[in-house]
Scaffold this motif. Structure first.
Motif, PDB file in Angstrom:
ATOM      1  N   HIS A  33       0.841  -1.199   0.000  1.00 38.39           N
ATOM      2  CA  HIS A  33       0.000   0.000   0.000  1.00 38.39           C
ATOM      3  C   HIS A  33       0.878   1.251   0.000  1.00 38.39           C
ATOM      4  O   HIS A  33       0.598   2.225  -0.698  1.00 38.39           O
ATOM      5  CB  HIS A  33      -0.938   0.017   1.208  1.00 38.39           C
ATOM      6  CG  HIS A  33      -1.900  -1.128   1.245  1.00 38.39           C
ATOM      7  ND1 HIS A  33      -2.855  -1.340   0.285  1.00 38.39           N
ATOM      8  CD2 HIS A  33      -2.031  -2.136   2.142  1.00 38.39           C
ATOM      9  CE1 HIS A  33      -3.557  -2.421   0.598  1.00 38.39           C
ATOM     10  NE2 HIS A  33      -3.070  -2.924   1.712  1.00 38.39           N
ATOM     11  N   ALA A  34       1.948   1.216   0.789  1.00 36.75           N
ATOM     12  CA  ALA A  34       2.868   2.359   0.868  1.00 36.75           C
ATOM     13  C   ALA A  34       3.586   2.588  -0.461  1.00 36.75           C
ATOM     14  O   ALA A  34       3.833   3.734  -0.841  1.00 36.75           O
ATOM     15  CB  ALA A  34       3.876   2.145   1.992  1.00 36.75           C
ATOM     16  N   ALA A  35       3.911   1.519  -1.176  1.00 36.04           N
ATOM     17  CA  ALA A  35       4.575   1.668  -2.473  1.00 36.04           C
ATOM     18  C   ALA A  35       3.656   2.389  -3.459  1.00 36.04           C
ATOM     19  O   ALA A  35       4.087   3.304  -4.173  1.00 36.04           O
ATOM     20  CB  ALA A  35       4.999   0.301  -3.023  1.00 36.04           C
ATOM     21  N   VAL A  65       5.559   1.724 -11.283  1.00 45.35           N
ATOM     22  CA  VAL A  65       4.360   0.971 -11.665  1.00 45.35           C
ATOM     23  C   VAL A  65       4.759  -0.420 -12.151  1.00 45.35           C
ATOM     24  O   VAL A  65       4.163  -1.431 -11.748  1.00 45.35           O
ATOM     25  CB  VAL A  65       3.552   1.725 -12.749  1.00 45.35           C
ATOM     26  CG1 VAL A  65       2.465   0.843 -13.334  1.00 45.35           C
ATOM     27  CG2 VAL A  65       2.951   2.998 -12.177  1.00 45.35           C
ATOM     28  N   VAL A  66       5.775  -0.481 -12.987  1.00 46.44           N
ATOM     29  CA  VAL A  66       6.252  -1.774 -13.497  1.00 46.44           C
ATOM     30  C   VAL A  66       6.725  -2.654 -12.346  1.00 46.44           C
ATOM     31  O   VAL A  66       6.430  -3.855 -12.299  1.00 46.44           O
ATOM     32  CB  VAL A  66       7.378  -1.567 -14.539  1.00 46.44           C
ATOM     33  CG1 VAL A  66       8.032  -2.881 -14.917  1.00 46.44           C
ATOM     34  CG2 VAL A  66       6.831  -0.864 -15.773  1.00 46.44           C
ATOM     35  N   LEU A  67       7.446  -2.065 -11.394  1.00 48.27           N
ATOM     36  CA  LEU A  67       7.955  -2.845 -10.257  1.00 48.27           C
ATOM     37  C   LEU A  67       6.815  -3.365  -9.379  1.00 48.27           C
ATOM     38  O   LEU A  67       6.871  -4.505  -8.894  1.00 48.27           O
ATOM     39  CB  LEU A  67       8.935  -2.010  -9.440  1.00 48.27           C
ATOM     40  CG  LEU A  67      10.247  -1.676 -10.145  1.00 48.27           C
ATOM     41  CD1 LEU A  67      11.090  -0.722  -9.289  1.00 48.27           C
ATOM     42  CD2 LEU A  67      11.019  -2.934 -10.490  1.00 48.27           C
ATOM     43  N   ILE A  68       5.788  -2.557  -9.190  1.00 45.44           N
ATOM     44  CA  ILE A  68       4.640  -3.011  -8.399  1.00 45.44           C
ATOM     45  C   ILE A  68       3.925  -4.155  -9.113  1.00 45.44           C
ATOM     46  O   ILE A  68       3.524  -5.141  -8.484  1.00 45.44           O
ATOM     47  CB  ILE A  68       3.673  -1.857  -8.100  1.00 45.44           C
ATOM     48  CG1 ILE A  68       4.277  -0.969  -7.008  1.00 45.44           C
ATOM     49  CG2 ILE A  68       2.298  -2.363  -7.668  1.00 45.44           C
ATOM     50  CD1 ILE A  68       3.462   0.263  -6.676  1.00 45.44           C
ATOM     51  N   ILE A  69       3.780  -4.057 -10.424  1.00 45.37           N
ATOM     52  CA  ILE A  69       3.145  -5.142 -11.178  1.00 45.37           C
ATOM     53  C   ILE A  69       3.949  -6.426 -11.023  1.00 45.37           C
ATOM     54  O   ILE A  69       3.394  -7.501 -10.768  1.00 45.37           O
ATOM     55  CB  ILE A  69       2.979  -4.748 -12.661  1.00 45.37           C
ATOM     56  CG1 ILE A  69       1.909  -3.659 -12.789  1.00 45.37           C
ATOM     57  CG2 ILE A  69       2.618  -5.960 -13.518  1.00 45.37           C
ATOM     58  CD1 ILE A  69       1.824  -3.012 -14.161  1.00 45.37           C
ATOM     59  N   ARG A  74       4.758 -11.815  -8.592  1.00 47.50           N
ATOM     60  CA  ARG A  74       5.543 -12.768  -7.802  1.00 47.50           C
ATOM     61  C   ARG A  74       4.751 -13.258  -6.595  1.00 47.50           C
ATOM     62  O   ARG A  74       4.816 -14.419  -6.219  1.00 47.50           O
ATOM     63  CB  ARG A  74       6.855 -12.126  -7.325  1.00 47.50           C
ATOM     64  CG  ARG A  74       7.980 -12.222  -8.297  1.00 47.50           C
ATOM     65  CD  ARG A  74       9.328 -11.911  -7.682  1.00 47.50           C
ATOM     66  NE  ARG A  74       9.355 -10.738  -6.825  1.00 47.50           N
ATOM     67  CZ  ARG A  74       9.617  -9.499  -7.246  1.00 47.50           C
ATOM     68  NH1 ARG A  74       9.868  -9.262  -8.494  1.00 47.50           N
ATOM     69  NH2 ARG A  74       9.634  -8.502  -6.392  1.00 47.50           N
ATOM     70  N   ARG A  75       4.008 -12.353  -5.972  1.00 45.95           N
ATOM     71  CA  ARG A  75       3.278 -12.685  -4.752  1.00 45.95           C
ATOM     72  C   ARG A  75       2.021 -13.487  -5.038  1.00 45.95           C
ATOM     73  O   ARG A  75       1.710 -14.441  -4.323  1.00 45.95           O
ATOM     74  CB  ARG A  75       2.922 -11.383  -4.020  1.00 45.95           C
ATOM     75  CG  ARG A  75       2.453 -11.549  -2.613  1.00 45.95           C
ATOM     76  CD  ARG A  75       2.301 -10.219  -1.905  1.00 45.95           C
ATOM     77  NE  ARG A  75       1.372  -9.334  -2.556  1.00 45.95           N
ATOM     78  CZ  ARG A  75       0.047  -9.403  -2.414  1.00 45.95           C
ATOM     79  NH1 ARG A  75      -0.483 -10.323  -1.648  1.00 45.95           N
ATOM     80  NH2 ARG A  75      -0.742  -8.564  -3.035  1.00 45.95           N
ATOM     81  N   LEU A  76       1.274 -13.108  -6.079  1.00 49.18           N
ATOM     82  CA  LEU A  76      -0.024 -13.733  -6.357  1.00 49.18           C
ATOM     83  C   LEU A  76      -0.047 -14.600  -7.608  1.00 49.18           C
ATOM     84  O   LEU A  76      -1.003 -15.330  -7.817  1.00 49.18           O
ATOM     85  CB  LEU A  76      -1.100 -12.645  -6.536  1.00 49.18           C
ATOM     86  CG  LEU A  76      -1.403 -11.751  -5.350  1.00 49.18           C
ATOM     87  CD1 LEU A  76      -2.360 -10.650  -5.755  1.00 49.18           C
ATOM     88  CD2 LEU A  76      -1.980 -12.564  -4.210  1.00 49.18           C
ATOM     89  N   GLY A  77       0.960 -14.439  -8.449  1.00 42.88           N
ATOM     90  CA  GLY A  77       0.946 -15.124  -9.732  1.00 42.88           C
ATOM     91  C   GLY A  77       0.196 -14.336 -10.788  1.00 42.88           C
ATOM     92  O   GLY A  77       0.048 -14.772 -11.922  1.00 42.88           O
ATOM     93  N   MET A  78      -0.291 -13.163 -10.430  1.00 37.95           N
ATOM     94  CA  MET A  78      -1.017 -12.300 -11.364  1.00 37.95           C
ATOM     95  C   MET A  78      -1.039 -10.874 -10.830  1.00 37.95           C
ATOM     96  O   MET A  78      -0.739 -10.639  -9.660  1.00 37.95           O
ATOM     97  CB  MET A  78      -2.443 -12.799 -11.550  1.00 37.95           C
ATOM     98  CG  MET A  78      -3.313 -12.602 -10.323  1.00 37.95           C
ATOM     99  SD  MET A  78      -4.952 -13.201 -10.558  1.00 37.95           S
ATOM    100  CE  MET A  78      -4.811 -14.769  -9.738  1.00 37.95           C
ATOM    101  N   PHE A  79      -1.394  -9.951 -11.703  1.00 40.13           N
ATOM    102  CA  PHE A  79      -1.609  -8.561 -11.295  1.00 40.13           C
ATOM    103  C   PHE A  79      -3.097  -8.280 -11.455  1.00 40.13           C
ATOM    104  O   PHE A  79      -3.678  -8.557 -12.499  1.00 40.13           O
ATOM    105  CB  PHE A  79      -0.794  -7.595 -12.164  1.00 40.13           C
ATOM    106  CG  PHE A  79      -1.081  -6.152 -11.864  1.00 40.13           C
ATOM    107  CD1 PHE A  79      -0.636  -5.574 -10.697  1.00 40.13           C
ATOM    108  CD2 PHE A  79      -1.818  -5.388 -12.748  1.00 40.13           C
ATOM    109  CE1 PHE A  79      -0.905  -4.250 -10.414  1.00 40.13           C
ATOM    110  CE2 PHE A  79      -2.095  -4.057 -12.483  1.00 40.13           C
ATOM    111  CZ  PHE A  79      -1.638  -3.477 -11.309  1.00 40.13           C
TER     112      PHE A  79
END
Length: 147
Positions: A33-35, A65-69, A74-79
Motif C-alpha cells: 500500500h505504501a509503495a 508501476v512496473v515494479l509493483i506489477i 511474484r506474490r499472487l501469480g497475477m496482477f
C-alpha cells in the motif's frame, strides 16, 4: 442437457474455489500500500522540482508501476488491475480523481505561482489519500471474493 448443467455447476464451483484461495493470499502487506502511495506522492510532488528533475521523477513513477506489477505477480501469480469491474471501481475512480486534482493544484501553485513548497504538502496529502484508498480498495475486493 443434464451434463451441460453439471459442467456449468462444476465450473462455477471451481471459480468459487479460486476466488476463495485468492482471498486467502490476496491481502497486501502494508509496504505494498505504501509503495502505491509513494508513487502517487511522487507524481504530486514533481512540480516542486526543477523541470529536468521533474521529468526524472515522472519516469521513476512509471518504473515504479512496473515494479509493483512484478511484485504482485511474484506474490499472487497475477496482477489485479484497479480498473476492474465491480464495486472496486467505485473506490478507484474517486481516489484517482482526487490525486489528479492534487497534482493539478500542485502544478498550478508550485510552477505557475512559484510556491513549490506547497507541492510537498500536497504530496503528503496524496500519500495519505492513496494509502487509505489502497487499503479500502483491498477490503472491497476481498469482500467481492467472499472473504
Amino acid at each position: 442437457m443434464d451434463s451441460m448443467r453439471e459442467e456449468a455447476l462444476a465450473a462455477l464451483g471451481a471459480k468459487g474455489e479460486v476466488e476463495r484461495r485468492l482471498a486467502q493470499v490476496g491481502p497486501c502487506p502494508p509496504s505494498r500500500h505504501a509503495a502505491f502511495a509513494a508513487l502517487m506522492a511522487i507524481l504530486v510532488a514533481s512540480p516542486a522540482a526543477a523541470p529536468a528533475i521533474r521529468w526524472g521523477l515522472l519516469a521513476l513513477g512509471l518504473v515504479g508501476v512496473v515494479l509493483i506489477i512484478r511484485w504482485d505477480k511474484r506474490r499472487l501469480g497475477m496482477f489485479i488491475n484497479g480498473y476492474r469491474r465491480g464495486k472496486t471501481l467505485l473506490v478507484t475512480v474517486p481516489v484517482l480523481l482526487l490525486i489528479e486534482a492534487l497534482y493539478a493544484a500542485s502544478f498550478d501553485i508550485g510552477v505557475i505561482h512559484g510556491r513549490p513548497h506547497v507541492s510537498l504538502v500536497l504530496a503528503a496529502g496524496a500519500f495519505g489519500l492513496a494509502y487509505a484508498g489502497s487499503t479500502v480498495w483491498q477490503r472491497v475486493f476481498l469482500r467481492e471474493l467472499g472473504a
